[in-house]
Design a protein around this motif. Structure first.
Motif, PDB file in Angstrom:
ATOM      1  N   GLU B  11      47.675  35.619  41.364  1.00  0.00           N
ATOM      2  CA  GLU B  11      48.233  35.600  40.015  1.00  0.00           C
ATOM      3  C   GLU B  11      47.102  35.493  39.000  1.00  0.00           C
ATOM      4  O   GLU B  11      46.267  34.603  39.089  1.00  0.00           O
ATOM      5  CB  GLU B  11      49.191  34.420  39.865  1.00  0.00           C
ATOM      6  N   ILE B  12      47.051  36.453  38.086  1.00  0.00           N
ATOM      7  CA  ILE B  12      46.030  36.429  37.028  1.00  0.00           C
ATOM      8  C   ILE B  12      46.748  36.596  35.692  1.00  0.00           C
ATOM      9  O   ILE B  12      47.495  37.554  35.508  1.00  0.00           O
ATOM     10  CB  ILE B  12      44.992  37.567  37.195  1.00  0.00           C
ATOM     11  N   GLY B  13      46.544  35.656  34.791  1.00  0.00           N
ATOM     12  CA  GLY B  13      47.141  35.732  33.448  1.00  0.00           C
ATOM     13  C   GLY B  13      48.658  35.857  33.467  1.00  0.00           C
ATOM     14  O   GLY B  13      49.225  36.581  32.649  1.00  0.00           O
ATOM     15  N   GLY B  14      49.281  35.192  34.414  1.00  0.00           N
ATOM     16  CA  GLY B  14      50.740  35.210  34.493  1.00  0.00           C
ATOM     17  C   GLY B  14      51.316  36.443  35.175  1.00  0.00           C
ATOM     18  O   GLY B  14      52.535  36.565  35.327  1.00  0.00           O
ATOM     19  N   VAL B  15      50.463  37.362  35.607  1.00  0.00           N
ATOM     20  CA  VAL B  15      50.948  38.557  36.311  1.00  0.00           C
ATOM     21  C   VAL B  15      50.647  38.412  37.803  1.00  0.00           C
ATOM     22  O   VAL B  15      49.522  38.050  38.182  1.00  0.00           O
ATOM     23  CB  VAL B  15      50.264  39.848  35.787  1.00  0.00           C
ATOM     24  N   GLN B  16      51.672  38.664  38.608  1.00  0.00           N
ATOM     25  CA  GLN B  16      51.473  38.556  40.052  1.00  0.00           C
ATOM     26  C   GLN B  16      50.992  39.894  40.617  1.00  0.00           C
ATOM     27  O   GLN B  16      51.557  40.942  40.287  1.00  0.00           O
ATOM     28  CB  GLN B  16      52.775  38.148  40.714  1.00  0.00           C
ATOM     29  N   TYR B  17      49.964  39.820  41.447  1.00  0.00           N
ATOM     30  CA  TYR B  17      49.382  41.041  42.029  1.00  0.00           C
ATOM     31  C   TYR B  17      49.465  41.011  43.552  1.00  0.00           C
ATOM     32  O   TYR B  17      49.486  39.938  44.164  1.00  0.00           O
ATOM     33  CB  TYR B  17      47.916  41.175  41.616  1.00  0.00           C
ATOM     34  N   ARG B  18      49.478  42.218  44.105  1.00  0.00           N
ATOM     35  CA  ARG B  18      49.389  42.405  45.552  1.00  0.00           C
ATOM     36  C   ARG B  18      47.903  42.498  45.876  1.00  0.00           C
ATOM     37  O   ARG B  18      47.163  43.183  45.181  1.00  0.00           O
ATOM     38  CB  ARG B  18      50.088  43.733  45.878  1.00  0.00           C
ATOM     39  N   ARG B  19      47.435  41.770  46.883  1.00  0.00           N
ATOM     40  CA  ARG B  19      46.027  41.877  47.238  1.00  0.00           C
ATOM     41  C   ARG B  19      45.854  41.864  48.754  1.00  0.00           C
ATOM     42  O   ARG B  19      46.707  41.378  49.488  1.00  0.00           O
ATOM     43  CB  ARG B  19      45.173  40.790  46.570  1.00  0.00           C
ATOM     44  N   ALA B  20      44.730  42.412  49.211  1.00  0.00           N
ATOM     45  CA  ALA B  20      44.456  42.488  50.644  1.00  0.00           C
ATOM     46  C   ALA B  20      43.317  41.544  50.996  1.00  0.00           C
ATOM     47  O   ALA B  20      42.528  41.165  50.139  1.00  0.00           O
ATOM     48  CB  ALA B  20      44.074  43.922  50.999  1.00  0.00           C
ATOM     49  N   SER B  21      43.249  41.182  52.275  1.00  0.00           N
ATOM     50  CA  SER B  21      42.090  40.416  52.741  1.00  0.00           C
ATOM     51  C   SER B  21      40.919  41.383  52.886  1.00  0.00           C
ATOM     52  O   SER B  21      41.121  42.594  53.016  1.00  0.00           O
ATOM     53  CB  SER B  21      42.369  39.791  54.105  1.00  0.00           C
ATOM     54  N   LEU B  22      39.712  40.814  52.932  1.00  0.00           N
ATOM     55  CA  LEU B  22      38.525  41.666  53.067  1.00  0.00           C
ATOM     56  C   LEU B  22      38.584  42.482  54.363  1.00  0.00           C
ATOM     57  O   LEU B  22      38.246  43.672  54.375  1.00  0.00           O
ATOM     58  CB  LEU B  22      37.251  40.804  53.025  1.00  0.00           C
ATOM     59  N   TRP B  23      39.039  41.848  55.456  1.00  0.00           N
ATOM     60  CA  TRP B  23      39.085  42.566  56.741  1.00  0.00           C
ATOM     61  C   TRP B  23      40.071  43.743  56.675  1.00  0.00           C
ATOM     62  O   TRP B  23      39.828  44.793  57.287  1.00  0.00           O
ATOM     63  CB  TRP B  23      39.398  41.625  57.903  1.00  0.00           C
TER      64      TRP B  23
END
Lengths: 477, 40
Positions: B11-23
């Motif tokens: 979550e950045i600035g109140g917006v939820q994001y989808r993110r992946a692990s480095l692997w």
């Protein structure tokens, strides 16, 4: 030392790291097709190749299985490619088959690789939409893009070639199995990496109702998605300029005739790998902080400045009457090397920005049109990109005929004339400059900056939540 | 400032994001094995 340079020249100039780069050999040796006819076949199949890109968007939209969407498409595309290549290089080669069999197999290969390639372009926007992380995906692809060709060429030319003694059926069959082995490792790892994201909820639009993809959707994207239009204008102009500059005849004119030592460009290609990878990371960091659009614009300006300095450097030496001093005087050689490395580095940052921007455009379309259609966006871009870049060889060869190369091709030992110098400057540096100016103009019409992308992601999240609520309410009625 | 919510999200600035692990990013990037082996 000569062997070392020769080896690297093979790696970077012949581009045989990709098995399909050897297609003309198997067509000739395995299917008995004349060299001229092979060229005609490969050119015509490229047209077919460009047309298949947007068509595959419909396949992408339709495939939804309990084993996911992208993994099924990736594995299917890979399996079709492997089947066609094993037939072309092993099972059907040297068995008395002719041109028809080769063309059929080549067309099957194109279908497989388009299916794989189009799907793989949708993976980056799928695994992350976080602004800081999105540009990082392209960095690791860049690293592998440098490492794999080196590994493949070491095997092809230092192990297989001495063993089989040249391009013969045995060499081609073994090279094919090596490439299949590499790709098999790749497809397994990609499927593992993407499995957590290959779920239906990641492919839905922002509306409650589900609609099938239609041709008019595709036209609508091209007509109304302004960031995509800007991206196409910027990407296509850059691509055509870079491809003209990378034609081997232009490299021969610069390295051989103007500088007087063609091995310098080979050496530069080798030593630029590490700085290019470092700048891919720097570009990703910059894009994470400032957004994809600003990355493209800022680093395009850098490309223009560095290339401008390169032109001044060559013109200054030409006016002094000795551009070949680059290969003999160390200070001039250092200036040339630094400028070339700076050029590669700034171009790498633009590439990193472009990769992330494509993912932004896909999310913008989801917000604008309500549909998640990554293959349409990448397919439309790919079609136009392939069409314009297919004329690059024609531009280069057409330009050299203007300076007298009507019957022969430029050779490194040719005399340096004013025509050769200025034409090389125009093709090598002038065309990319025009491409970058078009990029800057196109990006002026694009409002998809970092702040706008935050708003896009907010709206997508809100619309998806509303659609989910509507579905629940409908089910409760 | 990125605020980790749970695996695969931030979550950045109140917006939820989808993110992946480095692997996951590295494994997905190995698609270059296929691109570099087969694709012109």
């Amino acid at each position: 030392m000569a062997d070392y340079i020769g080896f690297h020249r093979r790696i970077y100039r012949d581009e045989f790291y990709s098995l399909i780069g050897l297609a003309s050999y198997t067509a000739n040796i395995g299917f008995g097709i004349a060299t001229v006819a092979v060229g005609v076949i490969l050119t015509f199949t490229r047209i077919f190749d460009a047309v298949t890109d947007p068509l595959l968007a419909f396949v992408y939209d339709k495939v939804n299985t309990r084993f996911g969407k992208v993994r099924i498409l990736l594995v299917s595309g890979w399996a079709i490619m492997v089947f066609a290549l094993l037939m072309m290089f092993n099972w059907a080669a040297g068995k008395g088959h002719g041109v028809v069999t080769f063309v059929v197999l080549y067309v099957i290969y194109i279908i497989g690789y388009t299916l794989y390639n189009m799907t793989s372009q949708t993976l980056s926007p799928l695994i992350t939409n976080e602004p800081k992380q999105r540009p990082l995906v392209g960095v690791f692809v860049t690293i592998f893009n440098y490492v794999i060709p080196i590994a493949l060429n070491v095997i092809y030319f230092m192990s297989l070639m001495p063993k089989y003694g040249g391009y013969n059926l045995e060499f081609l069959a073994s090279a094919c199995w090596i490439a299949v082995g590499f790709s098999a490792v790749g497809i397994v790892l990609v499927c593992i990496g993407i499995s957590a994201f290959d779920k239906p909820e990641n492919f839905v639009g922002t509306t409650a109702k589900k609609e099938k993809l239609k041709l008019k959707d595709m036209i609508d994207v091209l007509k109304n998605n302004r960031p995509l239009q800007c991206y196409i204008a910027s990407g296509a102009s850059d691509k055509i300029a870079q491809q003209v500059a990378s034609q081997s005849i232009i490299g021969t004119m610069l390295g051989g005739i103007i500088i007087g030592d063609i091995s310098i460009s080979t050496m530069l290609t080798t030593i630029s790998i590490i700085p290019s990878i470092i700048f891919a990371f720097i570009g990703a960091k910059y894009a994470g902080k400032h957004g994809s659009k600003k990355t493209i614009v800022t680093w395009t300006y850098m490309c223009i400045y560095v290339t401008g300095a390169m032109i001044l450097f060559f013109v200054f030496l030409h006016m002094g009457g000795n551009t070949r001093a680059i290969s003999t005087a160390m200070p001039l050689m250092i200036v040339y090397v630094v400028l070339t490395l700076a050029q590669n580095a700034t171009k790498m940052c633009v590439t990193t920005g472009n990769t992330a921007f494509m993912a932004d455009v896909i999310d913008y379309e989801l917000d604008r049109g309500g549909k998640y259609i990554p293959a349409v966006v990448s397919g439309v871009y790919s079609l136009i990109d392939k069409l314009v870049s297919s004329v690059s060889a024609l531009i280069a060869t057409g330009a050299v005929t203007l300076i007298g190369y009507r019957e022969t091709m430029p050779q490194p030992t040719d005399e340096l004339t004013g025509g050769v110098f200025w034409m090389t400057m125009v093709l090598m540096f002038g065309f990319p400059l025009i491409g970058w100016v078009i990029t800057l103009i196109a990006m002026r019409f694009c409002s998809l900056n970092k702040d706008e992308m935050v708003e896009v992601q907010k709206r997508i999240a809100d619309k998806k939540a509303a659609a989910k609520q509507a579905i629940i309410e409908e089910a409760l009625k | 400032m990125a605020n980790e919510k749970k695996t695969g999200q931030s979550e950045i600035g109140g917006v939820q994001y989808r993110r992946a692990s480095l692997w996951q990013i590295i494994l997905v990037s190995t698609g270059a094995f296929i691109g570099m082996s087969f694709i012109p």
